[in-house]
Design a protein around this motif. Sequence first.
Motif, PDB file in Angstrom:
ATOM      1  N   LYS A 127       7.638 -30.716  92.563  1.00 26.62           N
ATOM      2  CA  LYS A 127       7.660 -30.712  91.102  1.00 26.62           C
ATOM      3  C   LYS A 127       7.069 -29.421  90.528  1.00 26.62           C
ATOM      4  CE  LYS A 127       6.932 -35.739  90.864  1.00 26.62           C
ATOM      5  NZ  LYS A 127       5.989 -36.790  90.394  1.00 26.62           N
ATOM      6  N   GLY A 128       5.982 -28.941  91.137  1.00 27.80           N
ATOM      7  CA  GLY A 128       5.310 -27.747  90.618  1.00 27.80           C
ATOM      8  C   GLY A 128       4.301 -28.046  89.523  1.00 27.80           C
ATOM      9  N   ASN A 129       4.116 -29.340  89.203  1.00 26.28           N
ATOM     10  CA  ASN A 129       3.208 -29.707  88.108  1.00 26.28           C
ATOM     11  C   ASN A 129       1.744 -29.404  88.414  1.00 26.28           C
ATOM     12  OD1 ASN A 129       5.448 -30.651  86.777  1.00 26.28           O
ATOM     13  ND2 ASN A 129       5.103 -32.804  87.311  1.00 26.28           N
ATOM     14  N   LYS A 130       1.344 -29.607  89.666  1.00 27.60           N
ATOM     15  CA  LYS A 130      -0.056 -29.369  90.020  1.00 27.60           C
ATOM     16  C   LYS A 130      -0.404 -27.882  89.942  1.00 27.60           C
ATOM     17  CE  LYS A 130      -0.929 -33.380  93.002  1.00 27.60           C
ATOM     18  NZ  LYS A 130      -1.370 -33.824  94.358  1.00 27.60           N
ATOM     19  N   ILE A 131       0.531 -27.042  90.359  1.00 27.31           N
ATOM     20  CA  ILE A 131       0.284 -25.601  90.268  1.00 27.31           C
ATOM     21  C   ILE A 131       0.189 -25.186  88.801  1.00 27.31           C
ATOM     22  CG2 ILE A 131       1.184 -23.299  90.797  1.00 27.31           C
ATOM     23  CD1 ILE A 131       2.583 -24.502  93.223  1.00 27.31           C
ATOM     24  N   GLU A 132       1.095 -25.716  87.995  1.00 31.08           N
ATOM     25  CA  GLU A 132       1.064 -25.397  86.558  1.00 31.08           C
ATOM     26  C   GLU A 132      -0.259 -25.835  85.935  1.00 31.08           C
ATOM     27  OE1 GLU A 132       3.341 -26.553  82.367  1.00 31.08           O
ATOM     28  OE2 GLU A 132       4.317 -27.010  84.289  1.00 31.08           O
ATOM     29  N   LYS A 133      -0.730 -27.023  86.308  1.00 32.06           N
ATOM     30  CA  LYS A 133      -1.991 -27.524  85.751  1.00 32.06           C
ATOM     31  C   LYS A 133      -3.162 -26.635  86.165  1.00 32.06           C
ATOM     32  CE  LYS A 133      -4.908 -31.643  85.437  1.00 32.06           C
ATOM     33  NZ  LYS A 133      -5.091 -33.062  85.867  1.00 32.06           N
ATOM     34  N   LEU A 134      -3.172 -26.184  87.420  1.00 37.11           N
ATOM     35  CA  LEU A 134      -4.242 -25.296  87.889  1.00 37.11           C
ATOM     36  C   LEU A 134      -4.243 -23.996  87.083  1.00 37.11           C
ATOM     37  CD1 LEU A 134      -6.447 -24.442  89.911  1.00 37.11           C
ATOM     38  CD2 LEU A 134      -4.619 -23.659  91.439  1.00 37.11           C
ATOM     39  N   ILE A 135      -3.063 -23.433  86.864  1.00 38.75           N
ATOM     40  CA  ILE A 135      -2.960 -22.192  86.096  1.00 38.75           C
ATOM     41  C   ILE A 135      -3.386 -22.433  84.653  1.00 38.75           C
ATOM     42  CG2 ILE A 135      -1.356 -20.432  85.227  1.00 38.75           C
ATOM     43  CD1 ILE A 135       0.327 -20.988  87.792  1.00 38.75           C
ATOM     44  N   CYS A 136      -2.984 -23.575  84.103  1.00 37.41           N
ATOM     45  CA  CYS A 136      -3.343 -23.925  82.730  1.00 37.41           C
ATOM     46  C   CYS A 136      -4.861 -24.024  82.583  1.00 37.41           C
ATOM     47  CB  CYS A 136      -2.680 -25.243  82.331  1.00 37.41           C
ATOM     48  SG  CYS A 136      -2.920 -25.711  80.602  1.00 37.41           S
ATOM     49  N   ASN A 137      -5.510 -24.673  83.533  1.00 41.23           N
ATOM     50  CA  ASN A 137      -6.972 -24.813  83.491  1.00 41.23           C
ATOM     51  C   ASN A 137      -7.660 -23.458  83.646  1.00 41.23           C
ATOM     52  OD1 ASN A 137      -6.730 -27.580  83.184  1.00 41.23           O
ATOM     53  ND2 ASN A 137      -7.002 -28.021  85.360  1.00 41.23           N
ATOM     54  N   THR A 138      -7.117 -22.626  84.532  1.00 40.25           N
ATOM     55  CA  THR A 138      -7.714 -21.311  84.786  1.00 40.25           C
ATOM     56  C   THR A 138      -7.609 -20.402  83.569  1.00 40.25           C
ATOM     57  OG1 THR A 138      -7.115 -21.497  87.128  1.00 40.25           O
ATOM     58  CG2 THR A 138      -7.662 -19.298  86.320  1.00 40.25           C
TER      59      THR A 138
END
Length: 285
Positions: free
Chosen positions: A91-102
Motif C-alpha cells: 500500500k505504501g501507507n506506512k512509509i507515507e505516514k513516517l514521512i508525514c510525521n518526520t
Amino acid sequence: MKKIGIAMSGGGMSAVVHLGVLKALHEHGIYPEIFSGTSMGSIIAGIQATGVSVEDIISMFYNVNKNILDPDIWGLTKSIFTGRIPTGIFKGNKIEKLICNTTNGINIKDVEKKIAIVASNLNGEQNVIFTNSQLLENEERIYINDITLSKAIRASFSFPFAFKPVKFNDMILVDGGVVNNCPAALCEEMGADIVIISNIMPYKDKRMENDHALTIANKIMSLIIKEAADDDINFLTVPTICIPFFSLKQVPLLSISKENVNNSIIAGYEDTCALLESIDLNLFK
C-alpha cells in the motif's frame, strides 16, 4: 554565492546513497538550497528541503525495518479471484505516514527550500511536478503546489507492481522514474547556478541474479528510466557536477536492512569525498 541545486534519482534502497552524498557535501561546506528528486530521491530531497538534518534522516532510515512495507492483502486476494495482475503488492501507507510525521505534515507550498518532486500520470501520460516554485510552462507537464509533501512523495515512489498507484483528483500517479528518474533540469528551472547530479542508474549492476517478478520489473524499468534520466540531463545549460558511484553495490529494490542502508551511505560519502578532493571547490562559490 552561487545557488546550488541537487537532483536525486530513484533506484530503490540503493538510492539511499544520496544521504552519503549530502553528508560529504556538508562536511566540505557545500549546502544545496534547491532540491529535485524522484522515487527514493524524492524522499531524501523532500525531507532535506524542510530543514531536517542529514543526521536525523540517516537515523530515520537506520530505524526502519521490513514492517514499514504494508501488503495490500485485499488487493492481492482480489487479483487471485479475478485473474488480474495486482496494481501493487504494498500500500505504501506506512512509509507515507513516517514521512508525514518526520515533516510535521507540511504542505509542499510551505517547504522552506525550493523543491520539485516528479511522478507520472497514467491517465494522461504527463509528467507531474509537485513543487513550491514557478517553473516553465510546458503542456506536457502538470504542476501541483497544494498537496502535503508526504503525499507528493508517496506518489513519486509508487514503483509499478511494487506499490499501489496514488489517486489524486482525476489522475492515477506512479513512480516518476517512468518519465524522469533524475530531474536535474528542474533544478536549473528553479534558479540553480550549478547542479549536482546524484544519479545511481549508470552504476547499477546490469546482471540479473534471479527471475523473481520484482527483479524482472525492476530490470525493465531500469532500461526505461536510464533513457529518461539521460534525456533530462542533456537539457542543462548551467555547470553540472555528476557524482560517480564507483563503489556502490546494487541491492534489491525493497531490501530494507541496516546493512544495506549503511553500505549505500558509506559508498555515497566516500565517492563524493573522492570527487570533491579532486576538483576546485571554488566552483561552488
